[in-house]
Write a protein that holds these residues in place. Structure first.
Motif, short mmCIF file in Angstrom:
data_model
loop_
_atom_site.label_atom_id
_atom_site.label_comp_id
_atom_site.label_asym_id
_atom_site.label_seq_id
_atom_site.Cartn_x
_atom_site.Cartn_y
_atom_site.Cartn_z
N THR A 58 -4.21 6.14 -0.92
CA THR A 58 -5.42 5.47 -0.43
C THR A 58 -6.60 5.82 -1.32
O THR A 58 -6.62 6.86 -1.98
N ARG A 81 -9.26 1.33 0.37
CA ARG A 81 -8.16 0.56 -0.21
C ARG A 81 -6.84 1.30 -0.01
O ARG A 81 -6.84 2.54 0.06
N VAL A 135 -3.17 1.51 -2.03
CA VAL A 135 -2.58 1.13 -3.31
C VAL A 135 -1.09 1.44 -3.28
O VAL A 135 -0.68 2.53 -2.88
N ASP A 173 2.04 1.43 -5.92
CA ASP A 173 2.51 1.27 -7.30
C ASP A 173 4.03 1.20 -7.29
O ASP A 173 4.70 2.06 -6.69
N ARG A 207 0.95 -2.79 -9.70
CA ARG A 207 0.05 -2.16 -8.73
C ARG A 207 -0.44 -3.22 -7.75
O ARG A 207 -1.01 -4.23 -8.14
N VAL A 221 -2.98 -3.80 -4.60
CA VAL A 221 -4.16 -3.17 -4.00
C VAL A 221 -4.56 -3.98 -2.76
O VAL A 221 -4.69 -5.20 -2.82
N ASP A 280 -7.45 -4.29 0.10
CA ASP A 280 -8.77 -3.89 0.60
C ASP A 280 -8.66 -3.80 2.12
O ASP A 280 -8.16 -4.73 2.77
#
Ligand SMILES: [Zn+2]
Length: 425
Positions: free
Chosen positions: A60, A66, A68, A70, A103, A105, A107
């Motif tokens: 985070t 956010r 994230v 990966d 990645r 992401v 929000d």
């Protein structure tokens, strides 16, 4: 890709002082097959379908919030659309990082504590990562449901119908309603057992649970609440928590069983085993400063361990014997609908049955792995008969054991009083 190749990346993440939530997964080049966001009430999940296992990191970022994800050694084909923002997710982006890392992401409208589960591949279901973006952060380290998820699953894509969780009866001067929490097993990414004709346990048990709640709500002095009212995934402890929040007098979990032998059929009823109870007692004792109060306002906080243990033990053994009495009534009632698999109430360590102060039952309504049982489960009339039978058993139990302060207890007292005074006139 080896773990070693990964470590510089980890250092980079730590250097950014991020909340590193999970590092897991075997590595192989692969591609993302599908991305979905599934949401219901407080729970939002990301489902990533992959051609194979991918090393993943979930973390985070704050300011703005956010999440994230990966995915190493992975590609995101152009044909795969990013899911639209939904629930607590206000935006979705994707980008490329070194090491062929994709990645993703998200929000977020608030700070969250996401968790990731791996699932599959299993039969027609590919390898998947399921990220629980649930913003409550109330549950941690629950692994009990991983096995269910790992069993492979179809994913909820249908919109969730709004709430059925509402009181139907107005508060009565003569006491409160008896509250029954009805828990439809599985849901969302966890389909439960799947029948020979592809009937999914999560669907039929939800329909039975809804029929049961409707039945309960039609009865004066009783109120039913559903732990889930749509097709979404709920952790086992979240189910217990929802029952506790609803101040349930009883918890009934609805399932359909499955076994390798296709000739096995019929229903069974379970309550918590003594061993399951003692492992739960250990958990409550370890967490007694944070644990919720037991029913009746008994708090474990600040009690010494011996006393807390005694209080819990009393509460749990009372709950198990009440569960057993109710389960016997439900089993007897189900016997009238069709074949009962086992003539006696079974005991097991199912997590959802572990509330130390709420009598809890689990009903395996049928064997979905049996062709005849599966076809019955598909019939609304049969599901209604099952719901009626479970309701009948619960009603029989509460007619004899109405909790103090409820309308049913008051009605019972006044009937007794009428009968007594009637004798004198
Ligand atoms: Zn089940």
């Amino acid at each position: 890709m080896s773990y070693k190749e990964f470590s510089p990346f980890r250092v980079q993440l730590l250097g950014l002082a991020l909340g590193l939530v999970a590092v897991a997964g075997a590595a192989r080049a692969g591609e993302i097959r599908d991305l979905r966001l599934v949401t219901a009430e407080s729970s939002t999940q990301l489902v990533v379908e992959l051609s194979g296992p991918a090393a993943h990191k979930l973390f985070t970022l704050g300011n703005p919030n956010r999440v994230v994800l990966d995915l190493a050694g992975t590609t995101l084909p152009a044909r795969i659309a990013l899911p639209p923002a939904v629930g607590i997710v206000t935006g979705v982006r994707a980008g490329k990082q070194p090491n062929n890392t994709v990645r993703l992401v998200f929000d977020m409208s608030k700070s969250v504590r996401p968790r990731v589960l791996e699932s599959g591949p299993n039969g027609p279901y590919p390898f998947r990562l399921i990220v629980s973006l649930d913003g409550s952060g109330a549950t941690t380290a629950t692994t009990a449901t991983n096995a269910a998820v790992a069993a492979g699953a179809a994913v909820a894509t249908a919109p969730v119908v709004p709430h059925a969780i509402q009181p139907v009866h107005a508060p009565s001067e003569s006491g409160r309603d008896i509250v029954i929490a009805v828990d439809a097993g599985h849901g969302g990414v966890d389909p439960g057992a799947i029948g020979p004709s592809k009937t999914r346990e999560k669907d039929v048990v939800l329909q039975i649970a809804q029929a049961l709640v409707a039945k309960i709500n039609a009865e004066p002095g009783m109120r039913g609440v559903l732990t889930r009212d749509g097709d979404y995934f709920l952790e086992l402890r979240d189910r217990m928590l929802r029952a506790r929040r609803a101040k349930a007098d009883m918890f009934v979990s609805i399932h359909a069983d499955s076994i390798g032998n296709p000739s096995v059929s019929g229903s069974s009823v379970y309550v918590l085993s003594e061993r399951g109870a003692s492992s739960e007692a250990a958990r409550w004792l370890a967490e007694r400063e944070n644990a919720a109060d037991l029913k009746g306002g008994v708090s474990l906080e600040g009690r010494d361990k011996v006393l807390a243990n005694v209080l819990l033990d009393l509460s749990q053994s009372a709950s198990i014997s009440q569960s057993m009495a109710a389960a016997e009534q439900v089993l007897r009632s189900l016997d009238g609908v069709g074949e009962v698999r086992k003539p006696r109430v079974q005991q097991a360590g199912f997590v959802v049955l572990k509330s130390p102060d709420i009598p809890s039952l689990l009903v395996e309504t049928a064997y979905i792995s049996n062709k005849a049982d599966e076809s019955k489960l598909r019939q609304p009339a049969h599901r209604a008969r099952i719901a009626d039978a479970i309701f009948g058993g619960i009603q029989d139990y509460f007619n004899d054991n109405a909790p103090d302060g409820t309308r049913l207890a008051a009605a019972r007292r006044s009937r007794v009083a009428d009968a007594t005074s009637g004798g004198r006139l």
